[in-house]
Design a protein around this motif. Sequence first.
Motif, PDB file in Angstrom:
ATOM      1  N   ALA A  70       0.847  -1.185   0.000  1.00  0.00           N
ATOM      2  CA  ALA A  70       0.000   0.000   0.000  1.00  0.00           C
ATOM      3  C   ALA A  70       0.883   1.235   0.000  1.00  0.00           C
ATOM      4  CB  ALA A  70      -0.911   0.006   1.231  1.00  0.00           C
ATOM      5  N   VAL A  71       0.678   2.120  -0.964  1.00  0.00           N
ATOM      6  CA  VAL A  71       1.438   3.365  -1.038  1.00  0.00           C
ATOM      7  C   VAL A  71       0.645   4.446  -0.301  1.00  0.00           C
ATOM      8  CG1 VAL A  71       2.433   5.119  -2.550  1.00  0.00           C
ATOM      9  CG2 VAL A  71       2.450   2.705  -3.242  1.00  0.00           C
ATOM     10  N   ALA A  72       1.243   4.976   0.774  1.00  0.00           N
ATOM     11  CA  ALA A  72       0.575   6.002   1.569  1.00  0.00           C
ATOM     12  C   ALA A  72       0.760   7.368   0.918  1.00  0.00           C
ATOM     13  CB  ALA A  72       1.127   6.014   2.991  1.00  0.00           C
ATOM     14  N   ARG A  73      -0.206   8.242   1.171  1.00  0.00           N
ATOM     15  CA  ARG A  73      -0.133   9.583   0.572  1.00  0.00           C
ATOM     16  C   ARG A  73       0.822  10.503   1.319  1.00  0.00           C
ATOM     17  NH1 ARG A  73      -4.012  10.162  -3.295  1.00  0.00           N
ATOM     18  NH2 ARG A  73      -5.799   8.746  -3.175  1.00  0.00           N
ATOM     19  N   SER A  74       1.169  10.154   2.565  1.00  0.00           N
ATOM     20  CA  SER A  74       2.057  11.029   3.336  1.00  0.00           C
ATOM     21  C   SER A  74       2.850  10.209   4.351  1.00  0.00           C
ATOM     22  CB  SER A  74       1.247  12.117   4.044  1.00  0.00           C
ATOM     23  OG  SER A  74       1.179  11.902   5.418  1.00  0.00           O
ATOM     24  N   PRO A  75       4.017  10.729   4.777  1.00  0.00           N
ATOM     25  CA  PRO A  75       4.832  10.027   5.773  1.00  0.00           C
ATOM     26  C   PRO A  75       4.135   9.883   7.123  1.00  0.00           C
ATOM     27  CG  PRO A  75       6.104  11.748   4.658  1.00  0.00           C
ATOM     28  CD  PRO A  75       4.677  11.951   4.278  1.00  0.00           C
TER      29      PRO A  75
END
Length: 323
Positions: free
Chosen positions: A275-280
């Motif tokens: 899953a690629v998150a939109r923010s750290p």
Amino acid sequence: MGQHGPPGFGEPGSIAIDVRGLSRKFGSFLAVDDVSFSVRQGEIFGFLGSNGAGKSTTIRMLCGLLRPTSGTAIVGGVDVALDPEGVKRRIGYMSQKFSLYELLTVDENIRFFGGIYGLSGEQFESRRRFIIEMAGLHGRETTRASQLPGGWRQRLALGCAILHEPSIVFLDEPTGGVDPLSRRRFWDLIGDLSERGVTVLVTTHYLDEAEHCHRLAIIQTGRLAALGTANELKQVFASRPIVEIHASRPVEAMRVLDGLPEVEKTSLFGTSVHAVARSPQTSPAMLGDALRHAGITVESVGLVSPSLEDVFLDVVERAEVPA
């Protein structure tokens, strides 16, 4: 390695391949669209792309096999459009299909290609011994090429491609259909060539292999979509953490994660989900809790470093989005 170009060509760090605005049309279809890059002498340069992306068309132009519609390509100091035969004499080329004569023996194939390259006498015998040793074919000189296992066939094909000691070698999907152990051995040989100062431009669809390249170019729908070292390309995820999840129902887990505002996209990696998150600020624990809340058993969840497969999928997806 033999020096065939103008003064300065072939020296470490010099430019072996220089491509500027290269394009190729087939009728109204633009197969390669304004591609530019350069490759240094001794560099292993990986050329990545999906089937039909334009990899093989580009290589065929660089090898003097196909005339560019526009743009320039200088290979070994020679313009491929002005002197394609001169380019062919300076390079080695191994196509993605088995490029030897299967009814000929190992030795007969080496002698045939030696004749094509004009090798004779002690020069040929020296190169013949080198190829047999490099490919691990001692004792198999009288074996027909068709009877060799895949890994040995590929090493013999590479040997015939470099029989005349070219300073630049093009390898088009060289390890397709070869077992993992033979692929590793083949890449050891590519590394040896690079250490000897040979420039290697290689296409591959095995993204683990691409990690061996000094630099990579990703081509998509005929255009250059990304260029740099593996680490440089992975910086596309610098502010978008990748979370790896092992869950009981991975497809259902993807559906749940895709519905979260914190998640940009998901993809399957073997039995796990990336899953690629939109923010750290998005934590693995947060995603794990969301899955458990949806009734999905989560075996493990944590941050992972981006792989070249992550990069490739991301670059291709971005390239496909209309401007």
